[in-house]
Design an enzyme around this catalytic site. Structure first.
Site, PDB file in Angstrom:
ATOM      1  N   TYR A   1       1.308   2.656  15.226  1.00  0.00           N
ATOM      2  CA  TYR A   1       1.752   3.105  14.356  1.00  0.00           C
ATOM      3  C   TYR A   1       3.016   2.565  14.251  1.00  0.00           C
ATOM      4  O   TYR A   1       3.806   3.300  13.491  1.00  0.00           O
ATOM      5  CB  TYR A   1       0.974   4.278  12.993  1.00  0.00           C
ATOM      6  CG  TYR A   1       1.295   5.752  13.563  1.00  0.00           C
ATOM      7  CD1 TYR A   1       2.454   6.824  12.735  1.00  0.00           C
ATOM      8  CD2 TYR A   1       1.040   6.023  14.740  1.00  0.00           C
ATOM      9  CE1 TYR A   1       2.289   7.463  12.654  1.00  0.00           C
ATOM     10  CE2 TYR A   1       1.179   7.500  15.090  1.00  0.00           C
ATOM     11  CZ  TYR A   1       1.847   8.448  14.155  1.00  0.00           C
ATOM     12  OH  TYR A   1       2.707   9.643  14.249  1.00  0.00           O
TER      13      TYR A   1
ATOM     14  N   THR B   1      -4.021   6.690  -0.224  1.00  0.00           N
ATOM     15  CA  THR B   1      -5.703   7.320   0.083  1.00  0.00           C
ATOM     16  C   THR B   1      -6.013   8.874  -0.906  1.00  0.00           C
ATOM     17  O   THR B   1      -4.406   9.311  -1.119  1.00  0.00           O
ATOM     18  CB  THR B   1      -6.344   8.235   1.137  1.00  0.00           C
ATOM     19  OG1 THR B   1      -5.855   6.850   2.291  1.00  0.00           O
ATOM     20  CG2 THR B   1      -7.585   8.628   1.417  1.00  0.00           C
TER      21      THR B   1
ATOM     22  N   GLU C   1     -10.819   4.177   2.890  1.00  0.00           N
ATOM     23  CA  GLU C   1      -9.795   4.905   2.324  1.00  0.00           C
ATOM     24  C   GLU C   1     -10.327   4.371   0.886  1.00  0.00           C
ATOM     25  O   GLU C   1      -9.721   3.933   0.300  1.00  0.00           O
ATOM     26  CB  GLU C   1      -8.400   4.308   2.724  1.00  0.00           C
ATOM     27  CG  GLU C   1      -7.749   5.056   4.095  1.00  0.00           C
ATOM     28  CD  GLU C   1      -6.073   4.890   5.064  1.00  0.00           C
ATOM     29  OE1 GLU C   1      -5.869   3.758   3.361  1.00  0.00           O
ATOM     30  OE2 GLU C   1      -6.548   5.664   5.472  1.00  0.00           O
TER      31      GLU C   1
ATOM     32  N   ASP D   1       0.650  -1.360   0.069  1.00  0.00           N
ATOM     33  CA  ASP D   1      -0.583   0.229  -0.272  1.00  0.00           C
ATOM     34  C   ASP D   1       0.734   1.232   0.100  1.00  0.00           C
ATOM     35  O   ASP D   1       1.946   1.509   0.767  1.00  0.00           O
ATOM     36  CB  ASP D   1      -0.855  -0.149   0.963  1.00  0.00           C
ATOM     37  CG  ASP D   1      -2.114   0.797   0.815  1.00  0.00           C
ATOM     38  OD1 ASP D   1      -2.439   1.131  -0.052  1.00  0.00           O
ATOM     39  OD2 ASP D   1      -3.062   0.986   1.456  1.00  0.00           O
TER      40      ASP D   1
ATOM     41  N   HIS E   1      -4.313  13.816   0.759  1.00  0.00           N
ATOM     42  CA  HIS E   1      -3.775  13.551   2.077  1.00  0.00           C
ATOM     43  C   HIS E   1      -3.530  13.507   3.004  1.00  0.00           C
ATOM     44  O   HIS E   1      -2.758  13.718   4.000  1.00  0.00           O
ATOM     45  CB  HIS E   1      -4.436  11.485   1.279  1.00  0.00           C
ATOM     46  CG  HIS E   1      -4.281  11.167   2.576  1.00  0.00           C
ATOM     47  ND1 HIS E   1      -5.726  10.583   3.579  1.00  0.00           N
ATOM     48  CD2 HIS E   1      -3.817  10.128   3.089  1.00  0.00           C
ATOM     49  CE1 HIS E   1      -5.344  10.283   4.315  1.00  0.00           C
ATOM     50  NE2 HIS E   1      -4.486   8.858   4.579  1.00  0.00           N
TER      51      HIS E   1
HETATM   52 CA    CA Z   1      -3.725   2.898   3.200  1.00  0.00          CA
END
Ligand code: CA
Length: 439
Positions: free
Chosen positions: A254, A370, A209, A137, A144
């Site tokens: 994260y 996104t 997203e 990804d 974004h």
């Molecule tokens: Ca994503």
């Protein structure tokens, strides 16, 4: 004629399949996207969308309705194996497109044989278009990245590497679902702002997203870097992709290595892969915001800078349980565009992914990241639309949403149109949120 545009793109071309000639349809004869489908308990096979029908490529092979020299490509497609067909390269794809365009065109002598190979889309189950190998990804949506960065770092929203590196993380393919498959609200570890210790609970900040999916068709050997001039030869086509995200889980987990459980519970892929050939009329230059540095030489080619972006108009539609009970249709909550939202092209993603020697294989999937447009109402996530949950969006029927509730259904749509070209679409990428399971 622009590069890559040929008789298959002629906007005057009509099909003997009547529904393909509707002016607002997604699947005119100029599109011809590939999808994997089955009827009841029958085995999966590949088809091509035409109007409201699927052309069954197994039946087309059996009916000998297409030129014999296409058989090496049709054999894997008839067996439902898009990966093996993709591995044959862009030449096989382009030859099949030309043959299908001729055979499905009004006045074709193949009509009688091919008419028996059509199945109404309403009758089939659509699966994932191919076996997805590795999934990466990206994070190429610069608006974004800026908007989300600003929520965390108001004075310094874009990190210094952003204009130089096509940022990405490696995800999981095991939780990529075909459009139409509902999923349960995920559990995860969350630490509320006022709490000393985290807790395990269903996410309270479930988000969508808006992304494009990039289906890799070619392989490169381990250690082999794919130069930017050849990068698009590794790409089969584009789809719509919804990378569902649990924002409260993400905020806690994260750092330092990036998303984990906040992203690995479900992602939804649209069933039809629109090939790069079909997208040829919709190429344009990327709109990189002013002031960005020129990319390093390995990420630059004149052709890619001039026409490496795809002008795909994107929409996000939301339908809630209460709206459906009140007879209200889905509500469009955002509109954006792939070429306006991204600061890296598909070719740059491929080239950067492989420059260190990483091997890609047919069936690998990239998410674009996104794709929020430059204006706040063009945001590709609720996190941005609701400004981190502080300003809920208003829906028809009087409801509000900061994040998704159980029963909510998100549908992504994508379409390409411009004067002098036939309008083509991507079909729907849709899924509904079910309540969390009991733990
Ligand atoms: Ca994503």
């Amino acid at each position: 004629m622009s590069p890559g545009i040929d008789a298959t793109h002629d906007p005057a071309l009509r099909s003997w399949v009547d529904s393909a000639n509707q002016p607002d349809g997604d699947f005119p004869i100029q599109n011809l996207p590939f999808g994997r489908f089955r009827l009841g308990e029958q085995p999966w096979r590949m088809g091509v969308a035409i109007g409201d029908q699927v052309l069954d490529l197994r039946l087309a092979l059996e009916a000998r309705a297409l030129p014999e020299e296409l058989e090496p490509g049709l054999l894997p497609l008839a067996a439902g194996d898009l990966n093996a067909f993709m591995a044959l390269g862009p030449g096989a794809r382009s030859a099949l497109r030309k043959a299908l365009s001729g055979a499905l065109a009004a006045g074709s002598q193949a009509q009688a044989r091919l008419a028996a190979c059509l199945v109404p889309q309403a009758r089939v189950e659509l699966g994932l278009p191919c076996v997805i190998g590795d999934y990466t990804d990206f994070y190429v949506g610069i608006h974004h990245a800026t908007a989300v960065g600003r929520l965390f770092r108001p004075d310094n929203p874009l990190l210094p590497n952003y204009p130089w590196v096509p940022i990405a993380y490696h995800g999981r393919s095991s939780t990529i679902l075909p459009s139409g498959h509902a999923f349960s609200r995920p559990w995860g570890q969350v630490r509320p702002p006022e709490a000393e210790v985290p807790e395990l609970r269903p996410t309270a900040r479930l988000d969508f997203e808006l992304e494009m999916g990039i289906v890799i068709g070619g392989a490169n050997a381990l250690g082999e870097a794919v130069p930017i001039e050849r990068a698009e030869q590794q790409v089969f086509g584009l789809t719509l992709f919804n990378d569902w995200s649990a924002r409260d889980v993400q905020a806690w987990e994260y750092q330092p290595l990036g998303p984990f459980l906040s992203k690995n519970f479900a992602s939804t892929l649209s069933p039809w892969v629109v090939t790069l050939e079909a997208l040829a009329p919709f190429r344009r230059a990327l709109s990189r915001p002013a002031g960005q540095p020129r990319p390093l030489p390995y990420l630059h080619s004149e052709a890619d800078a001039a026409g490496g972006a795809f002008d795909v108009q994107l929409e996000v539609w939301l339908s809630t349980e209460r709206m459906r009970a009140q007879g209200l249709g889905a509500h469009c909550i955002s509109r954006s565009n792939f070429a306006d939202a991204a600061c890296w092209t598909v070719a740059q993603m491929v080239t950067h992914h492989t420059v260190g020697g990483c091997a890609l294989r047919p069936g690998d999937l990239f998410g674009s990241g996104t794709l929020s447009g430059p204006r706040p109402e063009q945001a590709g996530s609720l996190l941005e639309l609701s400004q981190g949950g502080k300003r809920p969006i208003e829906l028809p029927g009087g409801e509000q949403r900061s994040f998704l509730q159980d029963g909510d259904e998100i549908t992504l749509r994508g379409l390409c149109h411009r004067p002098g070209a036939a309008r083509i679409g991507f079909g729907a990428c849709t899924a509904r949120v079910l309540p969390a399971v009991t733990r």
